[in-house]
Enzyme design. Structure first.
Site, PDB file in Angstrom:
ATOM      1  N   HIS A 129       0.839  -1.202   0.000  1.00  9.83           N
ATOM      2  CA  HIS A 129       0.000   0.000   0.000  1.00  9.83           C
ATOM      3  C   HIS A 129       0.883   1.265   0.000  1.00  9.83           C
ATOM      4  CE1 HIS A 129      -3.496   2.519   1.253  1.00  9.83           C
ATOM      5  NE2 HIS A 129      -2.563   3.185   1.915  1.00  9.83           N
ATOM      6  N   GLU A 130       1.885   1.261   0.846  1.00 10.38           N
ATOM      7  CA  GLU A 130       2.786   2.432   0.915  1.00 10.38           C
ATOM      8  C   GLU A 130       3.574   2.583  -0.387  1.00 10.38           C
ATOM      9  OE1 GLU A 130       2.634   4.681   3.311  1.00 10.38           O
ATOM     10  OE2 GLU A 130       1.137   3.468   4.327  1.00 10.38           O
ATOM     11  N   HIS A 133       1.623   4.544  -2.783  1.00 13.38           N
ATOM     12  CA  HIS A 133       1.731   5.995  -2.600  1.00 13.38           C
ATOM     13  C   HIS A 133       3.031   6.522  -3.212  1.00 13.38           C
ATOM     14  CE1 HIS A 133      -1.820   6.639  -0.265  1.00 13.38           C
ATOM     15  NE2 HIS A 133      -1.442   5.902   0.752  1.00 13.38           N
ATOM     16  N   GLU A 177      -5.927   7.182  -1.560  1.00  9.48           N
ATOM     17  CA  GLU A 177      -5.956   5.941  -0.785  1.00  9.48           C
ATOM     18  C   GLU A 177      -6.472   4.778  -1.637  1.00  9.48           C
ATOM     19  OE1 GLU A 177      -4.452   5.437   1.805  1.00  9.48           O
ATOM     20  OE2 GLU A 177      -4.194   7.440   2.599  1.00  9.48           O
TER      21      GLU A 177
HETATM   22 ZN   LIG Z   1      -2.523   5.171   2.348  1.00 10.97          ZN
END
Ligand SMILES: [Zn+2]
Length: 212
Positions: A129-130, A133, A177
């Site tokens: 997930h990171e 980003h 997100e």
């Molecule tokens: Zn996030």
């Protein structure tokens, strides 16, 4: 009569012109391409050093933990196609369940979050997930949006301090997100890690989640 309409139109045009002027003066383009990856990495090094000086984010010095994170990260990195980033992971000592990204491919993870993950797959989900980003350049977009490119790259010590605070406290918007989640799901699948671990972890985290 016609003259009144003409006057109203001119007033309307004037108002729209003024709104446009205000927006162009006070809003900044968020295009992350304004900063090269190399420049982003240079900025990131400074921010990480500064963040780790804060006692709240003290570096957790444990080679076993570092290598466990590295093993998972390596597997995910193999699944990344054409990434321009050299990832750097820092585990910091905090009971908070927290993870965040700093420009230049830096991902900071709390010991609280490591303890919260029941399986390596769940930790992989966090890291993926990171990475989402990072690869989508969300951090740089957010900083450019909030500060403007000139201020961000000014090298001013006060600005650097402010940015370091900003990185640890603010969060991404919902669209970012969702993009990070989508990216993570695909990356987990490519790395042959159960993508459902992402959903499992998020369900467990619920409202306790401070990860951004
Ligand atoms: Zn996030």
């Amino acid at each position: 009569m016609q003259r009144t309409i003409l006057r109203d139109l001119l007033v309307l045009l004037g108002v729209f012109g003024l709104i446009w002027l205000v927006f162009s003066l006070f809003s900044y383009p968020e295009d992350p391409q304004l900063i090269s990856i190399h420049k982003e990495e240079k900025l990131g090094e400074v921010y990480v050093d500064l963040i780790l000086l804060n006692p709240v984010f003290g570096e957790f010095d444990n080679s076993r933990v570092d290598s466990a994170v590295r093993v998972i990260a390596d597997r995910l990195e193999e699944g990344l196609e054409d990434s321009e980033y050299n990832y750097h992971f820092v585990v910091f000592d905090s009971e908070m369940i927290n993870a965040f990204t700093v420009p230049g491919g830096n991902i900071l993870i709390s010991t609280g979050l490591l303890a919260f993950c029941d399986t390596p797959e769940e930790l992989a989900a966090v890291i993926a997930h990171e990475m989402g980003h990072v690869e989508e350049r969300h951090v740089v977009s957010r900083l450019i949006k909030e500060l403007g490119i000139e201020i961000l790259t000014s090298g001013d010590q006060y600005v650097i301090g402010e940015v370091s605070e900003l990185l640890t406290s603010t969060s991404f918007d919902r669209k970012q997100e969702e993009e990070a989640d989508l990216f993570a799901a695909k990356l987990l699948e490519t790395a042959s890690i159960e993508p459902r671990s992402l959903a499992t972890l998020f369900r467990k985290l619920g409202r306790r989640w401070t990860m951004n």
